[in-house]
Design an enzyme around this catalytic site. Structure first.
Site, PDB file in Angstrom:
ATOM      1  N   GLY A 179      16.739  -2.550  -9.524  1.00  0.00           N
ATOM      2  CA  GLY A 179      17.122  -3.514  -8.506  1.00  0.00           C
ATOM      3  C   GLY A 179      16.170  -4.684  -8.506  1.00  0.00           C
ATOM      4  O   GLY A 179      15.111  -4.636  -9.151  1.00  0.00           O
ATOM      5  N   GLU A 222      13.253  -2.983  -2.314  1.00  0.00           N
ATOM      6  CA  GLU A 222      13.739  -4.348  -2.612  1.00  0.00           C
ATOM      7  C   GLU A 222      13.956  -5.149  -1.329  1.00  0.00           C
ATOM      8  O   GLU A 222      13.708  -6.355  -1.297  1.00  0.00           O
ATOM      9  CB  GLU A 222      15.019  -4.295  -3.454  1.00  0.00           C
ATOM     10  CG  GLU A 222      14.838  -3.689  -4.854  1.00  0.00           C
ATOM     11  CD  GLU A 222      13.793  -4.383  -5.711  1.00  0.00           C
ATOM     12  OE1 GLU A 222      13.505  -5.577  -5.469  1.00  0.00           O
ATOM     13  OE2 GLU A 222      13.244  -3.728  -6.615  1.00  0.00           O
ATOM     14  N   HIS A 264      10.770  -6.662  -0.408  1.00  0.00           N
ATOM     15  CA  HIS A 264      10.506  -7.910  -1.152  1.00  0.00           C
ATOM     16  C   HIS A 264      11.273  -9.060  -0.509  1.00  0.00           C
ATOM     17  O   HIS A 264      10.762 -10.176  -0.371  1.00  0.00           O
ATOM     18  CB  HIS A 264      10.992  -7.799  -2.608  1.00  0.00           C
ATOM     19  CG  HIS A 264      10.075  -7.045  -3.539  1.00  0.00           C
ATOM     20  ND1 HIS A 264       8.724  -7.264  -3.608  1.00  0.00           N
ATOM     21  CD2 HIS A 264      10.357  -6.102  -4.485  1.00  0.00           C
ATOM     22  CE1 HIS A 264       8.195  -6.482  -4.548  1.00  0.00           C
ATOM     23  NE2 HIS A 264       9.171  -5.761  -5.082  1.00  0.00           N
ATOM     24  N   HIS A 287       4.231  -6.292  -4.271  1.00  0.00           N
ATOM     25  CA  HIS A 287       3.820  -4.957  -4.710  1.00  0.00           C
ATOM     26  C   HIS A 287       2.401  -4.687  -4.207  1.00  0.00           C
ATOM     27  O   HIS A 287       1.589  -5.606  -4.071  1.00  0.00           O
ATOM     28  CB  HIS A 287       3.863  -4.855  -6.243  1.00  0.00           C
ATOM     29  CG  HIS A 287       5.262  -4.818  -6.770  1.00  0.00           C
ATOM     30  ND1 HIS A 287       5.662  -5.554  -7.856  1.00  0.00           N
ATOM     31  CD2 HIS A 287       6.348  -4.131  -6.349  1.00  0.00           C
ATOM     32  CE1 HIS A 287       6.953  -5.319  -8.093  1.00  0.00           C
ATOM     33  NE2 HIS A 287       7.388  -4.458  -7.192  1.00  0.00           N
ATOM     34  N   ASP A 346      -2.574  -7.522  -2.404  1.00  0.00           N
ATOM     35  CA  ASP A 346      -1.229  -7.940  -1.985  1.00  0.00           C
ATOM     36  C   ASP A 346      -1.241  -8.830  -0.748  1.00  0.00           C
ATOM     37  O   ASP A 346      -0.189  -9.129  -0.189  1.00  0.00           O
ATOM     38  CB  ASP A 346      -0.357  -6.699  -1.734  1.00  0.00           C
ATOM     39  CG  ASP A 346      -0.938  -5.804  -0.647  1.00  0.00           C
ATOM     40  OD1 ASP A 346      -2.013  -6.145  -0.114  1.00  0.00           O
ATOM     41  OD2 ASP A 346      -0.327  -4.765  -0.343  1.00  0.00           O
ATOM     42  N   GLN A 371      -5.728  -2.020  -5.336  1.00  0.00           N
ATOM     43  CA  GLN A 371      -5.249  -0.991  -6.262  1.00  0.00           C
ATOM     44  C   GLN A 371      -5.325  -1.520  -7.683  1.00  0.00           C
ATOM     45  O   GLN A 371      -5.036  -2.685  -7.928  1.00  0.00           O
ATOM     46  CB  GLN A 371      -3.808  -0.633  -5.882  1.00  0.00           C
ATOM     47  CG  GLN A 371      -3.427   0.778  -6.235  1.00  0.00           C
ATOM     48  CD  GLN A 371      -2.112   1.213  -5.596  1.00  0.00           C
ATOM     49  OE1 GLN A 371      -2.060   1.550  -4.420  1.00  0.00           O
ATOM     50  NE2 GLN A 371      -1.065   1.237  -6.400  1.00  0.00           N
ATOM     51  N   ASP A 379      11.278   8.205  -5.781  1.00  0.00           N
ATOM     52  CA  ASP A 379      11.789   8.164  -4.405  1.00  0.00           C
ATOM     53  C   ASP A 379      11.183   9.254  -3.522  1.00  0.00           C
ATOM     54  O   ASP A 379      10.884   9.023  -2.349  1.00  0.00           O
ATOM     55  CB  ASP A 379      13.320   8.334  -4.408  1.00  0.00           C
ATOM     56  CG  ASP A 379      14.042   7.006  -4.605  1.00  0.00           C
ATOM     57  OD1 ASP A 379      13.406   6.045  -5.081  1.00  0.00           O
ATOM     58  OD2 ASP A 379      15.245   6.937  -4.280  1.00  0.00           O
TER      59      ASP A 379
HETATM   60 ZN   LIG Z   1       9.280  -4.366  -6.598  1.00  0.00          ZN
END
Ligand SMILES: [Zn+2]
Length: 410
Positions: free
Chosen positions: A176, A216, A219, A225, A235, A243, A277
């Site tokens: 995605g 997604e 985002h 991320h 981030d 990270q 997931d």
């Molecule tokens: Zn992503």
């Protein structure tokens, strides 16, 4: 430096035992995303407003199911399962939030953002929020073709009123991708592969809990991320640890690297990492605040606060019918002769297999069946000596199709 890079790549390969999540958002941002001055489609009858602190923001969603095959035309239940997952994940009601390691539990936040399937379409018609449209394209590249009718896709519904989610077959391994806030309106929304959408249905094993869409949509709400897309990156969120890179599959806690700020290591269970997931289960308070900031006055998602597209009472007309897969054209494959007929009528097919198992029925003009025969293939003859002169309808059918011929008995 080369050696370090090689070592990192080797380490990544060794760990890559299962299917790896591929998020297309970064590539999309580089290749297809343009920031634009928004052409406001605001409805000035309803003045803009700011968010109220900690109010529950509910976003109307349209799911465009852009299908070429029946497999891609996912079930309504599969769509509903995805909306359920979004509402659980964004409200911290996901059961697996209990799996957040103790060291990170205090960081897990309820974003107080929710999602509803639209009940009114852009033309004011009723809808169930699922827009099923057939495409002749067997798949799309991750380059926005699915977002335009002209390229075999479906045009966006007004992004100031709806979150557009296109569910289709994406070529390659991309699960995605999302258009971040502030881009071109007609490309705004997220795109999800049909076999990772929702938590019920025929889904890829590692991506069967609807988290691709959770990721997604985040985002789309401005999150990056968690590793900041850089080695030891940041981030921009205060309460997510720095990270080294992304994680995939299911690491065990703690996962420490030489970038880890403390013994807790990576927050690999964050929805903005790339784990499977089953292994991602939290947003942080900082991520919550970042996403909600896009609803402030003047920010990219502010107009959605005034959308009433989930209010069914606003609909003033019935829904548009869904598309189905078009039946294959069968020009003159089956013919019937002679017509008019005196005694025997022949049913002929260029491919004799076409007729096997089909039923031929002759009905009089009152609609009463006067002759029925199951066809065995090859040319078939029906004797109609016993019929009175007049008009009849001969129907040749099976479960998939039905052909009618008007015949005259002399
Ligand atoms: Zn992503």
């Amino acid at each position: 430096m080369k050696f370090i890079l090689l070592a990192v790549l080797l380490a990544l390969q060794v760990e890559n035992a299962g299917a790896q999540r591929v998020c297309g958002t970064d590539t999309y941002k580089l290749d297809h995303y343009k920031k634009t001055l928004r052409q406001s489609t605001e409805n000035f009858r309803i003045p803009p407003r700011d968010t109220v602190p900690n109010e529950i923001i509910t976003i109307p969603v349209v799911v465009h199911v852009v299908f070429n095959t029946s497999l891609q035309n996912i079930s309504t239940d599969q769509v509903l399962s995805q909306i359920e997952v979004l509402n659980q994940d964004y409200r911290k009601l996901n059961k697996d939030n209990a799996l957040v390691p103790d060291a990170f539990k205090a960081f897990a936040g309820d974003t107080r953002i929710m999602f509803c399937l639209a009940q009114v379409d852009p033309e004011g018609r009723a809808t169930n929020g699922i827009n099923r449209r057939y495409t002749s394209k067997p798949y799309f590249n991750a380059d926005d073709g699915m977002k335009f009718k002209a390229s075999g896709g479906v045009d966006a519904w007004d992004p100031d009123q709806y979150l557009n989610i296109w569910v289709c077959s994406i070529f390659g391994r991309v699960l995605g991708y999302a258009a971040p806030p502030g881009g071109e309106l007609k490309k705004d929304g997220v795109v999800i592969n049909y076999d990772v959408f929702g938590s019920r249905g025929s889904l890829q094993r590692d991506f069967n809990k609807g988290r691709t869409t959770t990721h997604e949509v985040a985002h789309w709400l401005g999150l990056q991320h968690i590793w900041g897309d850089d080695f030891c990156g940041d981030d921009g969120i205060d309460d997510t640890p720095r990270q080294k890179s992304y994680n995939f599959n299911c690491p065990s806690f703690p996962r420490k690297t030489d970038c880890s700020p403390n013994d807790n290591g990576d927050m690999f269970m964050n929805f903005m990492d790339l784990t499977s997931d089953a292994c991602m289960n939290m947003f942080t308070h900082g991520q919550k605040n970042k996403m909600r900031s896009y609803f402030a006055l003047g920010a990219a998602r502010n107009a959605l606060l005034r959308s009433n597209r989930c209010d069914a009472s606003m609909a003033s007309a019935g829904p548009l019918p869904d598309d189905t897969i078009p039946k294959k054209q069968q020009p003159d494959v089956i013919s019937v002769y002679p017509n008019p007929v005196v005694s025997d009528i022949t049913i002929h097919s260029k491919d004799s297999k076409t007729l096997i198992g089909k039923t031929a029925t002759i009905r009089n003009n009152a609609g009463v069946a006067v002759l029925t025969k199951t066809l065995k293939g090859g040319d078939e003859k029906l004797n109609v000596d016993m019929l009175k002169p007049g008009f009849y309808i001969l129907t040749i059918e099976d479960n998939a199709e039905k052909l009618n011929f008007k015949i005259i008995k002399l």
